[in-house]
Write a protein that holds these residues in place. Sequence first.
Motif, PDB file in Angstrom:
ATOM      1  N   LYS A   1       1.426 -13.398  -0.179  1.00 49.72           N
ATOM      2  CA  LYS A   1       1.695 -13.060  -1.588  1.00 49.72           C
ATOM      3  C   LYS A   1       2.684 -14.066  -2.185  1.00 49.72           C
ATOM      4  CE  LYS A   1      -1.141  -9.756  -1.500  1.00 49.72           C
ATOM      5  NZ  LYS A   1      -1.212  -8.328  -1.447  1.00 49.72           N
TER       6      LYS A   1
ATOM      7  N   THR B   1       0.839  -1.203   0.000  1.00 54.55           N
ATOM      8  CA  THR B   1       0.000   0.000   0.000  1.00 54.55           C
ATOM      9  C   THR B   1       0.874   1.254   0.000  1.00 54.55           C
ATOM     10  OG1 THR B   1      -1.612  -1.258   1.280  1.00 54.55           O
ATOM     11  CG2 THR B   1      -1.942   1.113   1.170  1.00 54.55           C
TER      12      THR B   1
ATOM     13  N   SER C   1       3.897  -6.182  -3.202  1.00 56.21           N
ATOM     14  CA  SER C   1       3.729  -6.413  -1.765  1.00 56.21           C
ATOM     15  C   SER C   1       4.407  -7.727  -1.402  1.00 56.21           C
ATOM     16  CB  SER C   1       2.236  -6.510  -1.445  1.00 56.21           C
ATOM     17  OG  SER C   1       2.037  -7.094  -0.162  1.00 56.21           O
TER      18      SER C   1
HETATM   19  C1  LIG Z   1      -1.905  -7.075  -1.222  1.00 59.43           C
HETATM   20  C2  LIG Z   1      -2.303  -6.030  -2.191  1.00 59.43           C
HETATM   21  C3  LIG Z   1      -2.034  -4.670  -1.974  1.00 59.43           C
HETATM   22  C4  LIG Z   1      -1.473  -4.129  -0.687  1.00 59.43           C
HETATM   23  O1  LIG Z   1      -0.348  -4.719  -0.203  1.00 59.43           O
HETATM   24  P1  LIG Z   1       0.007  -4.620   1.379  1.00 59.43           P
HETATM   25  O2  LIG Z   1       1.424  -5.076   1.432  1.00 59.43           O
HETATM   26  O3  LIG Z   1      -0.927  -5.528   2.089  1.00 59.43           O
HETATM   27  O4  LIG Z   1      -0.150  -3.200   1.782  1.00 59.43           O
HETATM   28  C5  LIG Z   1      -2.378  -3.772  -2.955  1.00 59.43           C
HETATM   29  N1  LIG Z   1      -2.970  -4.171  -4.103  1.00 59.43           N
HETATM   30  C6  LIG Z   1      -3.280  -5.453  -4.346  1.00 59.43           C
HETATM   31  C7  LIG Z   1      -3.931  -5.824  -5.625  1.00 59.43           C
HETATM   32  C8  LIG Z   1      -2.965  -6.424  -3.391  1.00 59.43           C
HETATM   33  O5  LIG Z   1      -3.288  -7.702  -3.627  1.00 59.43           O
END
Ligand SMILES: *Cc1c(COP(=O)(O)O)cnc(C)c1O
Length: 379
Positions: A192, A62, A187
């Motif tokens: 992930k 984010t 991320s």
């Molecule tokens: C996980 C994710 C984010 C945000 O990542 P964080 O590390 O949790 O802040 C943003 N966009 C998408 C599409 C995601 O899957």
Amino acid sequence: MKKIQMVDLRSQYDSIKADVNAGIQEVLDTTTYIKGGKVNDFQAHLEAYLGVKHVIPVGNGTDALQIALMALDLKPGDEVITPTFTFIATAEVVALLGLTPVLVDVDFDTFNINIEAVEKAITPKTKAIVPVHLFGQNANMEALLALAAKHQLHVIEDACQSIGARYIFADGRSVMSGCMGEIGCTSFFPSKNLGCYGDGGAIFTNNDVLAKKMRAIANHGMEVRYHHDMIGVNSRLDSIQAAVLDVKLPHLDAYTKARQTAAHYYNEAFAGCAHLITPVVAANTTHVFHQYTLKLVGVDREKVRQYLADNDIPAMIYYPVPLHLQKAYQDARYKAGDFPVAEQLSACVLSLPMHTELDTEQLRYIADHVLAAVKVSKI
Ligand SMILES: *Cc1c(COP(=O)(O)O)cnc(C)c1O
């Protein structure tokens, strides 16, 4: 049979435990917790893996998106186009910065941003497009980049779900996800495809000027210590997370292959079932299957989910509510019915367990029970 989970982080850790523990121990021994060795090592290794000039490690995905937008010198009221079918973070940072998120519909087949919809949404106030490579396959970047060039718009790729996916352009160039536009964001959230053991994220760019600026923004807007040239944030990847990621990066291609193998198993198992639409992979991209997402046709989704749950199989709905129907994003510009594809997808998607440690016994059990669930859930 091993317990079935949406994501099995424990089994993956067990397979790399000695290396991960040694990496973390090294950080503890050297006490460089912020910046320093491990973060620099991982940054260099990821730059080489992606074939991109600059990787800027940050605190999470984010923040990566927010810092990318901050670097573009946009003004309040400037419009940023994003898909309405995505995780909330994509639009959240746009709204937080006082910019105007302009939502558009997606393609039914790929879940990714619809290019004609983007073109229609462009106004004189539009400054940037944030495509999301949802579930692990790249959006239609050939068309999107051409459109952005024509209208002189910035492109920030949300590659939070697609690290390791490749896109093949018409001229034959094969480029990694997140490295096609001006800026890409990813991320390292634990679930992930390349996940650490806490929060983490990174920004990718081939642009030297933007790289320098984003590095400064991520560090309180400072290039020279205690001299602040711009308003920044505090967003860092810590060394312990970098140590974990540096151990996992050399395994990423094998992890991707394991996900693709599991997806292939599911595809074969469901091929004959008229009630299940399996994921469609577009011709010019690989798919790294962050999620394996089915579309259900003519069955009661809740009944399917309950049947699976009763048999100890988790299944998730990504995403149950498109952004234009979220309470926090209610806006006079949008109402139910405005983005029919996204709304249809929200009502019919179901994501099955997908991770790097699924074995054939588990896959067979899941597939058999999905087919059985469909049989008892027809409407
Ligand atoms: C996980 C994710 C984010 C945000 O990542 P964080 O590390 O949790 O802040 C943003 N966009 C998408 C599409 C995601 O899957």
